[in-house]
Design a protein around this motif. Structure first.
Motif, PDB file in Angstrom:
ATOM      1  N   MET A   1      60.094  13.316  62.558  1.00 32.49           N
ATOM      2  CA  MET A   1      59.517  13.951  63.721  1.00 32.49           C
ATOM      3  C   MET A   1      58.458  13.034  64.326  1.00 32.49           C
ATOM      4  O   MET A   1      57.675  12.422  63.607  1.00 32.49           O
ATOM      5  N   ARG A   2      58.446  12.932  65.622  1.00 32.02           N
ATOM      6  CA  ARG A   2      57.488  12.045  66.276  1.00 32.02           C
ATOM      7  C   ARG A   2      56.135  12.736  66.444  1.00 32.02           C
ATOM      8  O   ARG A   2      56.059  13.959  66.511  1.00 32.02           O
ATOM      9  N   PRO A   3      55.069  11.947  66.527  1.00 33.78           N
ATOM     10  CA  PRO A   3      53.743  12.551  66.730  1.00 33.78           C
ATOM     11  C   PRO A   3      53.630  13.144  68.132  1.00 33.78           C
ATOM     12  O   PRO A   3      54.335  12.729  69.059  1.00 33.78           O
ATOM     13  N   LEU A   4      52.741  14.097  68.285  1.00 34.41           N
ATOM     14  CA  LEU A   4      52.509  14.707  69.589  1.00 34.41           C
ATOM     15  C   LEU A   4      51.898  13.696  70.561  1.00 34.41           C
ATOM     16  O   LEU A   4      51.192  12.762  70.158  1.00 34.41           O
ATOM     17  N   ILE A   5      52.171  13.886  71.828  1.00 32.73           N
ATOM     18  CA  ILE A   5      51.598  13.032  72.880  1.00 32.73           C
ATOM     19  C   ILE A   5      50.130  13.418  73.053  1.00 32.73           C
ATOM     20  O   ILE A   5      49.795  14.606  73.115  1.00 32.73           O
TER      21      ILE A   5
END
Length: 57
Positions: A1-5
């Motif tokens: 999962m990618r980090p939040l912007i």
């Protein structure tokens, strides 16, 4: 999962998108300019990482 912007990333993106317009770049020129700048940023990050690893030894 990618980090939040983050808000900082959004602000940087807005500045990145405004700058080519201030230089009278349009269309594909804007895309190519942003792409080249991102490549430079990634290269700089890699160089910093490389130096940090070399100094760690």
């Amino acid at each position: 999962m990618r980090p939040l912007i983050t808000q900082g990333e959004i602000e940087m993106l807005k500045r990145d998108l405004d700058m080519p317009g201030e230089q009278n770049l349009v269309g594909i020129d804007v895309y190519e300019t942003l792409h080249l700048l991102e490549m430079r940023r990634q290269t700089a990050k890699l160089e910093l990482t490389k130096r940090a690893l070399e100094n760690k030894d």
